[in-house]
Design a protein around this motif. Structure first.
Motif, mmCIF file in Angstrom:
data_model
loop_
_atom_site.group_PDB
_atom_site.id
_atom_site.type_symbol
_atom_site.label_atom_id
_atom_site.label_comp_id
_atom_site.label_asym_id
_atom_site.label_seq_id
_atom_site.Cartn_x
_atom_site.Cartn_y
_atom_site.Cartn_z
ATOM 1 N N GLN A 2 0.833 -1.197 0.000
ATOM 2 C CA GLN A 2 0.000 0.000 0.000
ATOM 3 C C GLN A 2 0.870 1.250 0.000
ATOM 4 O O GLN A 2 2.033 1.217 0.387
ATOM 5 N N LEU A 3 0.250 2.343 -0.463
ATOM 6 C CA LEU A 3 0.891 3.640 -0.478
ATOM 7 C C LEU A 3 0.141 4.564 0.466
ATOM 8 O O LEU A 3 -1.095 4.636 0.415
ATOM 9 N N GLN A 4 0.863 5.262 1.303
ATOM 10 C CA GLN A 4 0.263 6.179 2.271
ATOM 11 C C GLN A 4 0.815 7.572 2.026
ATOM 12 O O GLN A 4 1.990 7.828 2.275
ATOM 13 N N ALA A 5 -0.060 8.465 1.550
ATOM 14 C CA ALA A 5 0.346 9.840 1.281
ATOM 15 C C ALA A 5 0.066 10.726 2.489
ATOM 16 O O ALA A 5 -0.901 10.502 3.228
ATOM 17 N N SER A 6 0.891 11.735 2.655
ATOM 18 C CA SER A 6 0.713 12.682 3.751
ATOM 19 C C SER A 6 1.350 14.013 3.382
ATOM 20 O O SER A 6 2.077 14.109 2.392
ATOM 21 N N GLY A 7 1.048 15.036 4.180
ATOM 22 C CA GLY A 7 1.702 16.327 3.996
ATOM 23 C C GLY A 7 0.842 17.421 3.407
ATOM 24 O O GLY A 7 1.275 18.564 3.320
ATOM 25 N N GLY A 8 -0.359 17.093 2.988
ATOM 26 C CA GLY A 8 -1.225 18.118 2.442
ATOM 27 C C GLY A 8 -1.719 19.067 3.522
ATOM 28 O O GLY A 8 -1.488 18.858 4.706
ATOM 29 N N ALA A 22 4.677 6.977 1.387
ATOM 30 C CA ALA A 22 5.460 5.830 1.833
ATOM 31 C C ALA A 22 4.822 4.532 1.339
ATOM 32 O O ALA A 22 3.624 4.315 1.520
ATOM 33 N N ALA A 23 5.640 3.690 0.751
ATOM 34 C CA ALA A 23 5.195 2.375 0.305
ATOM 35 C C ALA A 23 5.536 1.347 1.372
ATOM 36 O O ALA A 23 6.620 1.383 1.956
ATOM 37 N N SER A 24 4.609 0.422 1.607
ATOM 38 C CA SER A 24 4.846 -0.605 2.613
ATOM 39 C C SER A 24 4.291 -1.941 2.130
ATOM 40 O O SER A 24 3.460 -1.986 1.229
ATOM 41 N N GLY A 25 4.734 -3.004 2.750
ATOM 42 C CA GLY A 25 4.300 -4.335 2.368
ATOM 43 C C GLY A 25 5.454 -5.140 1.801
ATOM 44 O O GLY A 25 6.615 -4.821 2.026
ATOM 45 N N SER A 26 5.117 -6.184 1.074
ATOM 46 C CA SER A 26 6.132 -7.059 0.465
ATOM 47 C C SER A 26 6.613 -6.445 -0.842
ATOM 48 O O SER A 26 6.018 -6.647 -1.887
ATOM 49 N N CYS A 94 -0.412 9.895 -5.001
ATOM 50 C CA CYS A 94 0.859 9.309 -5.387
ATOM 51 C C CYS A 94 0.595 7.989 -6.105
ATOM 52 O O CYS A 94 -0.414 7.326 -5.882
ATOM 53 N N TYR A 95 1.509 7.658 -6.972
ATOM 54 C CA TYR A 95 1.433 6.444 -7.785
ATOM 55 C C TYR A 95 2.800 5.775 -7.752
ATOM 56 O O TYR A 95 3.840 6.444 -7.732
ATOM 57 N N ALA A 96 2.796 4.445 -7.806
ATOM 58 C CA ALA A 96 4.050 3.717 -7.931
ATOM 59 C C ALA A 96 3.810 2.385 -8.626
ATOM 60 O O ALA A 96 2.767 1.762 -8.435
ATOM 61 N N MET A 97 4.765 1.996 -9.431
ATOM 62 C CA MET A 97 4.768 0.645 -9.985
ATOM 63 C C MET A 97 5.634 -0.200 -9.051
ATOM 64 O O MET A 97 6.856 -0.009 -9.001
ATOM 65 N N ILE A 98 4.981 -1.091 -8.330
ATOM 66 C CA ILE A 98 5.645 -1.924 -7.339
ATOM 67 C C ILE A 98 5.458 -3.384 -7.711
ATOM 68 O O ILE A 98 4.327 -3.825 -7.905
ATOM 69 N N TYR A 103 0.020 0.880 -8.216
ATOM 70 C CA TYR A 103 -0.607 1.184 -6.939
ATOM 71 C C TYR A 103 -0.827 2.687 -6.812
ATOM 72 O O TYR A 103 -0.017 3.484 -7.297
ATOM 73 N N TRP A 104 -1.917 3.041 -6.129
ATOM 74 C CA TRP A 104 -2.257 4.447 -5.885
ATOM 75 C C TRP A 104 -2.416 4.686 -4.391
ATOM 76 O O TRP A 104 -2.969 3.843 -3.679
ATOM 77 N N GLY A 105 -1.989 5.851 -3.951
ATOM 78 C CA GLY A 105 -2.238 6.276 -2.596
ATOM 79 C C GLY A 105 -3.647 6.827 -2.471
ATOM 80 O O GLY A 105 -4.364 6.984 -3.467
ATOM 81 N N GLN A 106 -4.037 7.155 -1.262
ATOM 82 C CA GLN A 106 -5.419 7.551 -0.987
ATOM 83 C C GLN A 106 -5.697 9.010 -1.325
ATOM 84 O O GLN A 106 -6.839 9.423 -1.322
ATOM 85 N N GLY A 107 -4.681 9.794 -1.590
ATOM 86 C CA GLY A 107 -4.897 11.212 -1.896
ATOM 87 C C GLY A 107 -4.748 12.087 -0.666
ATOM 88 O O GLY A 107 -5.142 11.703 0.437
#
Length: 114
Positions: A2-8, A22-26, A94-98, A103-107
């Motif tokens: 999962q992706l967790q966005a923050s800072g807005g 931040a990306a987390s998981g396997s 945020c977006y990432a190819m993992i 994967y997309w973050g929650q915004g």
């Protein structure tokens, strides 16, 4: 994974914010990472992208004001935003190819007041 966005948040025109994702998981590999944004009534648009090798691409509207970066050791993506204006008001995703999957973050909401 999962992706967790923050800072807005809420900032005055001309101000700055720093977004994190931040990306987390396997996680075995992370290729391209990016920030998108969607303003009310508008389509989601690419703000900035950074490849696994560190090459960057920016939307014309943010060139010279925003800086995208990543910390591969922390699996974290950043967006430094300076000289913010009202047109930057949007939900930032945020977006990432993992592991070869998208994967997309929650915004996270960024609001720029005049």
């Amino acid at each position: 994974v999962q992706l967790q966005a923050s800072g807005g948040g809420l900032v005055q025109a001309g101000g700055s914010l720093r977004l994190s994702c931040a990306a987390s998981g396997s996680i075995f590999s992370i290729n391209n990472m990016a920030w998108y944004r969607q303003a009310p009534g508008k389509q989601r648009e690419l703000v900035a992208l950074i490849t696994g090798g560190g090459s960057t691409t920016y939307a014309d509207s943010v060139k010279g004001r925003f800086t995208i970066s990543r910390d591969n050791a922390k699996n974290t993506l950043y967006l430094e935003m300076n000289s913010l204006n009202r047109e930057d008001t949007a939900i930032y995703y945020c977006y990432a190819m993992i592991n070869r999957y998208n994967y997309w973050g929650q915004g996270t909401q960024v609001t720029v007041s005049s």
